[in-house]
Design a protein around this motif. Structure first.
Motif, mmCIF file in Angstrom:
data_model
loop_
_atom_site.group_PDB
_atom_site.id
_atom_site.type_symbol
_atom_site.label_atom_id
_atom_site.label_comp_id
_atom_site.label_asym_id
_atom_site.label_seq_id
_atom_site.Cartn_x
_atom_site.Cartn_y
_atom_site.Cartn_z
ATOM 1 N N THR A 91 6.802 1.720 1.681
ATOM 2 C CA THR A 91 6.407 1.738 0.319
ATOM 3 C C THR A 91 6.477 0.293 -0.087
ATOM 4 O OG1 THR A 91 8.905 1.497 -0.249
ATOM 5 C CG2 THR A 91 7.874 3.696 -0.536
ATOM 6 N N GLY A 92 6.159 -0.757 1.232
ATOM 7 C CA GLY A 92 6.192 -2.132 0.793
ATOM 8 C C GLY A 92 7.354 -2.702 0.663
ATOM 9 N N ASP A 93 7.282 -4.061 0.348
ATOM 10 C CA ASP A 93 8.499 -4.877 -0.130
ATOM 11 C C ASP A 93 9.556 -4.401 -1.204
ATOM 12 O OD1 ASP A 93 10.054 -7.399 0.687
ATOM 13 O OD2 ASP A 93 9.317 -7.998 -1.461
ATOM 14 N N ALA A 94 10.708 -4.693 -0.809
ATOM 15 C CA ALA A 94 11.575 -3.881 -1.967
ATOM 16 C C ALA A 94 11.374 -4.797 -3.250
ATOM 17 C CB ALA A 94 12.961 -4.430 -1.568
ATOM 18 N N LYS A 95 10.928 -5.962 -3.338
ATOM 19 C CA LYS A 95 10.724 -6.440 -4.582
ATOM 20 C C LYS A 95 9.406 -5.798 -5.167
ATOM 21 C CE LYS A 95 9.639 -10.937 -6.773
ATOM 22 N NZ LYS A 95 9.369 -12.438 -6.500
ATOM 23 N N GLY A 96 9.546 -5.259 -6.298
ATOM 24 C CA GLY A 96 8.639 -4.657 -7.102
ATOM 25 C C GLY A 96 8.285 -3.240 -6.704
ATOM 26 N N ARG A 97 9.329 -2.603 -5.763
ATOM 27 C CA ARG A 97 9.104 -1.364 -5.406
ATOM 28 C C ARG A 97 9.090 -0.272 -6.489
ATOM 29 N NH1 ARG A 97 12.869 -0.510 -1.023
ATOM 30 N NH2 ARG A 97 11.027 -0.846 0.236
ATOM 31 N N GLU A 98 9.937 -0.534 -7.325
ATOM 32 C CA GLU A 98 10.017 0.672 -8.377
ATOM 33 C C GLU A 98 8.716 0.644 -9.166
ATOM 34 O OE1 GLU A 98 12.800 -1.491 -7.835
ATOM 35 O OE2 GLU A 98 14.348 -0.169 -7.791
ATOM 36 N N ALA A 99 8.331 -0.637 -9.794
ATOM 37 C CA ALA A 99 7.068 -0.263 -10.348
ATOM 38 C C ALA A 99 5.737 -0.035 -9.515
ATOM 39 C CB ALA A 99 6.723 -1.691 -11.178
ATOM 40 N N ARG A 100 5.909 -0.488 -8.361
ATOM 41 C CA ARG A 100 4.805 -0.075 -7.490
ATOM 42 C C ARG A 100 4.714 1.351 -7.312
ATOM 43 N NH1 ARG A 100 5.771 -3.603 -4.307
ATOM 44 N NH2 ARG A 100 7.168 -2.502 -2.972
ATOM 45 N N CYS A 101 5.820 1.937 -7.118
ATOM 46 C CA CYS A 101 5.901 3.386 -6.591
ATOM 47 C C CYS A 101 5.614 4.342 -7.755
ATOM 48 C CB CYS A 101 7.208 3.852 -6.065
ATOM 49 S SG CYS A 101 7.402 2.997 -4.482
ATOM 50 N N SER A 102 6.006 3.893 -9.072
ATOM 51 C CA SER A 102 5.725 4.572 -10.320
ATOM 52 C C SER A 102 4.255 4.811 -10.614
ATOM 53 C CB SER A 102 6.360 3.931 -11.457
ATOM 54 O OG SER A 102 7.874 4.304 -11.484
ATOM 55 N N ALA A 103 3.318 3.554 -10.206
ATOM 56 C CA ALA A 103 1.932 3.555 -10.247
ATOM 57 C C ALA A 103 1.573 4.353 -9.204
ATOM 58 C CB ALA A 103 1.656 2.250 -10.144
ATOM 59 N N GLU A 104 1.997 4.155 -8.049
ATOM 60 C CA GLU A 104 1.284 4.885 -6.922
ATOM 61 C C GLU A 104 1.460 6.538 -6.972
ATOM 62 O OE1 GLU A 104 1.741 3.390 -3.037
ATOM 63 O OE2 GLU A 104 1.376 1.164 -4.077
ATOM 64 N N TYR A 105 2.602 6.969 -7.524
ATOM 65 C CA TYR A 105 3.148 8.293 -7.449
ATOM 66 C C TYR A 105 3.280 8.918 -8.852
ATOM 67 C CZ TYR A 105 3.046 7.429 -2.690
ATOM 68 O OH TYR A 105 2.682 7.008 -1.315
ATOM 69 N N PRO A 106 2.534 8.896 -9.934
ATOM 70 C CA PRO A 106 2.552 9.253 -11.243
ATOM 71 C C PRO A 106 2.986 10.670 -11.342
ATOM 72 C CG PRO A 106 0.224 8.955 -11.107
ATOM 73 C CD PRO A 106 1.049 8.476 -9.444
ATOM 74 N N ASP A 107 2.727 11.302 -10.294
ATOM 75 C CA ASP A 107 2.835 12.773 -10.627
ATOM 76 C C ASP A 107 4.051 13.374 -9.897
ATOM 77 O OD1 ASP A 107 0.708 13.208 -12.320
ATOM 78 O OD2 ASP A 107 -0.526 13.500 -10.542
ATOM 79 N N ALA A 108 4.812 12.557 -9.304
ATOM 80 C CA ALA A 108 6.035 12.924 -8.547
ATOM 81 C C ALA A 108 7.541 12.678 -9.384
ATOM 82 C CB ALA A 108 6.285 12.049 -7.396
ATOM 83 N N ASP A 109 8.146 13.400 -9.328
ATOM 84 C CA ASP A 109 9.730 13.227 -9.752
ATOM 85 C C ASP A 109 10.604 12.442 -9.004
ATOM 86 O OD1 ASP A 109 9.235 14.747 -12.320
ATOM 87 O OD2 ASP A 109 9.196 16.583 -10.855
ATOM 88 N N VAL A 110 10.425 12.920 -7.507
ATOM 89 C CA VAL A 110 11.065 12.172 -6.623
ATOM 90 C C VAL A 110 10.450 11.730 -5.514
ATOM 91 C CG1 VAL A 110 13.102 12.780 -4.517
ATOM 92 C CG2 VAL A 110 12.957 13.713 -6.917
ATOM 93 N N LEU A 111 10.476 10.703 -4.987
ATOM 94 C CA LEU A 111 9.569 9.901 -3.779
ATOM 95 C C LEU A 111 10.851 9.662 -2.602
ATOM 96 C CD1 LEU A 111 7.091 8.927 -2.394
ATOM 97 C CD2 LEU A 111 7.470 6.658 -3.335
ATOM 98 N N VAL A 112 10.636 10.295 -1.468
ATOM 99 C CA VAL A 112 11.499 10.005 -0.363
ATOM 100 C C VAL A 112 10.579 9.233 0.631
ATOM 101 C CG1 VAL A 112 12.688 11.078 1.610
ATOM 102 C CG2 VAL A 112 12.608 12.300 -0.547
ATOM 103 N N PHE A 113 11.165 7.984 1.191
ATOM 104 C CA PHE A 113 10.575 7.105 1.904
ATOM 105 C C PHE A 113 11.287 6.684 3.085
ATOM 106 C CE2 PHE A 113 12.635 4.589 -1.290
ATOM 107 C CZ PHE A 113 12.647 3.523 -0.454
ATOM 108 N N GLY A 114 10.767 5.716 3.864
ATOM 109 C CA GLY A 114 11.557 5.282 5.151
ATOM 110 C C GLY A 114 11.128 3.755 5.407
ATOM 111 N N HIS A 115 10.978 3.668 6.668
ATOM 112 C CA HIS A 115 10.474 2.379 7.240
ATOM 113 C C HIS A 115 11.382 1.436 7.421
ATOM 114 C CE1 HIS A 115 7.439 -0.381 8.698
ATOM 115 N NE2 HIS A 115 7.791 -1.293 7.495
ATOM 116 N N SER A 116 12.328 0.970 6.307
ATOM 117 C CA SER A 116 13.140 0.049 6.131
ATOM 118 C C SER A 116 14.421 0.250 6.995
ATOM 119 C CB SER A 116 13.359 -0.437 4.896
ATOM 120 O OG SER A 116 14.379 0.493 4.490
ATOM 121 N N HIS A 117 15.050 1.237 7.122
ATOM 122 C CA HIS A 117 16.216 1.884 7.749
ATOM 123 C C HIS A 117 17.169 1.284 6.793
ATOM 124 C CE1 HIS A 117 14.899 2.240 12.244
ATOM 125 N NE2 HIS A 117 13.713 2.124 11.459
#
Length: 174
Positions: A91-117
């Motif tokens: 999902t990219g950098d933690a800074k701005g994650r909420e806004a970025r994910c809301s814009a990229e996944y407008p039709d989701a209620d829950v987004l599960v992601f990984g990468h950072s551990h």
């Protein structure tokens, strides 16, 4: 009827461990849906989870190549108990994650992601729940290896719990 969820990411097998911890395999057996947000590294883990879990919702990560990318999507979507789930590895950098994910996944209620551990559990201003279960095999800079469980029930996500694993002892491949 409620659906029990197991959330995993960044298993990195067999690079970081020989197998998933016994506690995680027990959680697989108890879950109705296993969600894996990528970085499997080996096909054997995918095969084992497909064989052992009732239902698998999964994607590939940046360390997954070849057969894993052939069998898994970059992004997965599913409706579970009236909730719209999306799964992605990065999902990219933690800074701005909420806004970025809301814009990229407008039709989701829950987004599960990984990468950072790094475990993550927030809800964006738009109401999107962001969940990163960390890693059950590679804690990196975290104090513990982790995974998450939750329950989807009649359009709500409840009982979201981050599980901290005790230090690893060698386990056998299932």
């Amino acid at each position: 009827m409620a659906t029990r969820l197991l959330l995993l990411a960044d298993t990195h097998l067999p690079k970081r461990a020989k197998d998933l911890p016994d506690e995680v395999w027990a959680a697989v057996d108890e879950a109705d849906v296993v969600v894996h947000a990528g970085d499997w590294v080996d096909v054997d883990t995918l095969d084992a989870l497909e064989a052992r879990s009732a239902r698998l919702l999964a994607v590939y990560g940046n360390n997954d190549h070849g057969v894993l990318r052939e069998r898994l999507p970059l992004v997965a979507h599913s409706e579970i108990e009236g909730m719209r789930f999306a799964v992605v590895h990065e999902t990219g950098d933690a800074k701005g994650r909420e806004a970025r994910c809301s814009a990229e996944y407008p039709d989701a209620d829950v987004l599960v992601f990984g990468h950072s551990h790094i475990p993550w559990d927030t809800t964006t201003a738009s109401g999107l729940r962001l969940l990163n279960p960390g890693s059950p095999t590679d804690r990196r800079r975290q104090p513990f290896c982790t995974y998450m469980t939750a329950v989807a029930d009649a359009g709500t996500l409840r009982d979201v719990r981050l599980h901290e694993l005790p230090p690893r002892t060698p386990a056998r491949r299932r």
